[in-house]
Write an enzyme that holds these catalytic residues in place. Structure first.
Site, PDB file in Angstrom:
ATOM      1  N   GLU A 128     -18.224 -28.226 -39.831  1.00  0.00           N
ATOM      2  CA  GLU A 128     -18.796 -29.151 -38.861  1.00  0.00           C
ATOM      3  C   GLU A 128     -19.574 -28.236 -37.896  1.00  0.00           C
ATOM      4  O   GLU A 128     -19.930 -27.241 -38.141  1.00  0.00           O
ATOM      5  CB  GLU A 128     -17.734 -29.760 -37.808  1.00  0.00           C
ATOM      6  CG  GLU A 128     -17.200 -31.392 -38.041  1.00  0.00           C
ATOM      7  CD  GLU A 128     -18.512 -32.268 -37.688  1.00  0.00           C
ATOM      8  OE1 GLU A 128     -19.492 -31.732 -37.358  1.00  0.00           O
ATOM      9  OE2 GLU A 128     -18.214 -33.452 -37.546  1.00  0.00           O
TER      10      GLU A 128
ATOM     11  N   ARG B 182      -8.885 -31.897 -28.714  1.00  0.00           N
ATOM     12  CA  ARG B 182      -9.576 -30.866 -28.917  1.00  0.00           C
ATOM     13  C   ARG B 182     -11.002 -31.408 -28.686  1.00  0.00           C
ATOM     14  O   ARG B 182     -11.354 -32.692 -29.063  1.00  0.00           O
ATOM     15  CB  ARG B 182      -9.381 -30.308 -30.056  1.00  0.00           C
ATOM     16  CG  ARG B 182      -9.704 -31.419 -31.433  1.00  0.00           C
ATOM     17  CD  ARG B 182      -9.546 -30.449 -32.853  1.00  0.00           C
ATOM     18  NE  ARG B 182      -9.733 -31.326 -33.772  1.00  0.00           N
ATOM     19  CZ  ARG B 182     -10.896 -31.593 -34.495  1.00  0.00           C
ATOM     20  NH1 ARG B 182     -12.082 -31.450 -33.900  1.00  0.00           N
ATOM     21  NH2 ARG B 182     -11.057 -32.402 -35.498  1.00  0.00           N
TER      22      ARG B 182
ATOM     23  N   ASN C 166     -14.806 -32.073 -30.424  1.00  0.00           N
ATOM     24  CA  ASN C 166     -15.334 -32.180 -31.637  1.00  0.00           C
ATOM     25  C   ASN C 166     -16.652 -32.355 -31.934  1.00  0.00           C
ATOM     26  O   ASN C 166     -17.073 -31.449 -33.004  1.00  0.00           O
ATOM     27  CB  ASN C 166     -14.612 -33.627 -31.952  1.00  0.00           C
ATOM     28  CG  ASN C 166     -14.863 -34.080 -33.616  1.00  0.00           C
ATOM     29  OD1 ASN C 166     -14.239 -33.183 -34.225  1.00  0.00           O
ATOM     30  ND2 ASN C 166     -15.492 -35.176 -33.821  1.00  0.00           N
TER      31      ASN C 166
ATOM     32  N   GLU D 211      -5.655 -37.441 -34.785  1.00  0.00           N
ATOM     33  CA  GLU D 211      -6.376 -38.496 -35.301  1.00  0.00           C
ATOM     34  C   GLU D 211      -5.492 -39.830 -35.281  1.00  0.00           C
ATOM     35  O   GLU D 211      -5.827 -40.667 -35.887  1.00  0.00           O
ATOM     36  CB  GLU D 211      -7.077 -38.247 -36.526  1.00  0.00           C
ATOM     37  CG  GLU D 211      -7.789 -37.322 -36.573  1.00  0.00           C
ATOM     38  CD  GLU D 211      -8.506 -36.901 -38.199  1.00  0.00           C
ATOM     39  OE1 GLU D 211      -8.123 -37.812 -38.881  1.00  0.00           O
ATOM     40  OE2 GLU D 211      -9.204 -35.860 -38.495  1.00  0.00           O
TER      41      GLU D 211
ATOM     42  N   ASN E 115     -17.625 -38.906 -32.264  1.00  0.00           N
ATOM     43  CA  ASN E 115     -18.542 -37.797 -32.867  1.00  0.00           C
ATOM     44  C   ASN E 115     -19.907 -38.118 -32.372  1.00  0.00           C
ATOM     45  O   ASN E 115     -20.055 -39.012 -31.377  1.00  0.00           O
ATOM     46  CB  ASN E 115     -18.902 -38.290 -34.444  1.00  0.00           C
ATOM     47  CG  ASN E 115     -17.755 -37.288 -35.265  1.00  0.00           C
ATOM     48  OD1 ASN E 115     -18.232 -36.150 -35.051  1.00  0.00           O
ATOM     49  ND2 ASN E 115     -16.832 -37.675 -35.830  1.00  0.00           N
TER      50      ASN E 115
ATOM     51  N   ASP F 216     -19.851 -40.189 -39.192  1.00  0.00           N
ATOM     52  CA  ASP F 216     -19.714 -38.950 -38.611  1.00  0.00           C
ATOM     53  C   ASP F 216     -20.520 -38.170 -37.523  1.00  0.00           C
ATOM     54  O   ASP F 216     -20.844 -39.019 -36.573  1.00  0.00           O
ATOM     55  CB  ASP F 216     -19.120 -38.184 -39.804  1.00  0.00           C
ATOM     56  CG  ASP F 216     -17.956 -36.954 -39.422  1.00  0.00           C
ATOM     57  OD1 ASP F 216     -18.063 -36.406 -38.154  1.00  0.00           O
ATOM     58  OD2 ASP F 216     -16.878 -36.816 -40.038  1.00  0.00           O
TER      59      ASP F 216
END
Length: 290
Positions: A15, A96, A98, A117, A144, A197
């Site tokens: 990521e 967390r 992201n 999730e 996202n 995403d």
């Protein structure tokens, strides 16, 4: 377009790709690792983070700013040290950080999410000169983006499990309005596209999205029209960065997370870095004011 394989990583959850000073930086969230890759020399460096790490971004001060599980930290590559700036959602230890982006004033807009999730506890926050405040955005399970337009007036927030992108207006003081639907993939025409995403904006204000489970990255103009598509030999495309010497090279992170044993065998390049060329370059680089 067909994306080409660039670098073998095998990330569980690659990521946060970003082009900083002639190199590609990215992370493997679930393996707590920060990477720096120099395409010219092929040199690959890596650092172990003390927690899950969602992103690193350039700072106008020393080092980089890293989004760790518990909150933003200053990351010093020369020593490998991570210095905490702030705790975020300390009452939700399973959450967390992201994904993130820098606006025209040097503020970092970043999202949080439930690491499992499952729960809609993800929110968008703003880091401005060392202080963290919550933006006025509704909670979702997986945040996202956010991506920020080159003019700095619009923020694109991705609700991944909701399969939609919300566009918000950013006020001069650094707050976002309630927003409106920019893209919605909840129809039969997009049934095989996977989940939107990571998001970025290019120099024309168009939005590039990676599609997790969809095997593609796609570019949408500011009015929401699909203009370009890059196909991949792997399923989980997490995010695209624009960089290279002329700003016209795209770099994409991918993930092995969520693939069955059979899928992993069929996708040996899953979790690696891919590249393709784009017509519209990256916008001007921004640095955090923290």
């Amino acid at each position: 377009m067909q994306a080409e394989h660039l670098l073998s990583i095998g990330a569980t959850l690659g990521e946060g790709p970003v082009w900083i000073d002639g190199a590609l930086w990215f992370v493997d969230i679930k393996n707590d690792t920060v990477f720096r890759f120099d395409p010219a020399s092929r040199d690959l460096a890596r650092w172990k983070a003390p927690e899950h790490v969602g992103w690193v971004l350039p700072s106008g001060q020393r080092g980089l700013i890293a989004g760790l599980m518990s909150g933003p930290h200053r990351f010093l590559p020369e020593t490998g040290a991570f210095e905490r700036i702030a705790h975020v959602q300390a009452d939700l230890p399973d959450n967390r950080l992201n994904d993130a982006a820098i606006d025209g004033e040097g503020r970092i807009w970043f999202g949080t999410m439930d690491n499992l999730e499952e729960s809609a506890t993800g929110l968008v926050f703003v880091l401005d000169k060392g202080a963290v405040t919550q933006a006025t955005l509704s909670p979702v399970t997986i945040t996202n983006g956010p991506a920020i337009s080159p003019c700095g007036a619009r923020l694109y927030h991705v609700d991944t499990l909701g399969r939609r992108v919300i566009r918000h207006a950013i006020a001069p003081g650094g707050t976002a309005d309630a927003g409106e639907i920019f893209l919605d993939f909840n129809d039969d025409a997009h049934a095989d596209w996977g989940y939107p995403d990571g998001a970025i904006c290019d120099a024309e204000g168009a939005v590039w999205l990676g599609f997790f489970g969809g095997g593609a990255a796609r570019r949408f103009s500011p009015d929401g029209t699909l203009t370009h598509e890059a196909r991949f030999p792997v399923s989980n495309i997490t995010k695209v960065a624009l960089g290279g010497a002329d700003g016209h090279t795209a770099y994409a992170t991918t993930a092995r997370q969520g693939l069955s044993d059979a899928q992993r065998a069929a996708e040996p390049l899953a979790g690696d870095i891919f590249t393709f060329r784009v017509e519209v370059p990256a916008p001007l680089a921004r640095h955090a004011n923290t």
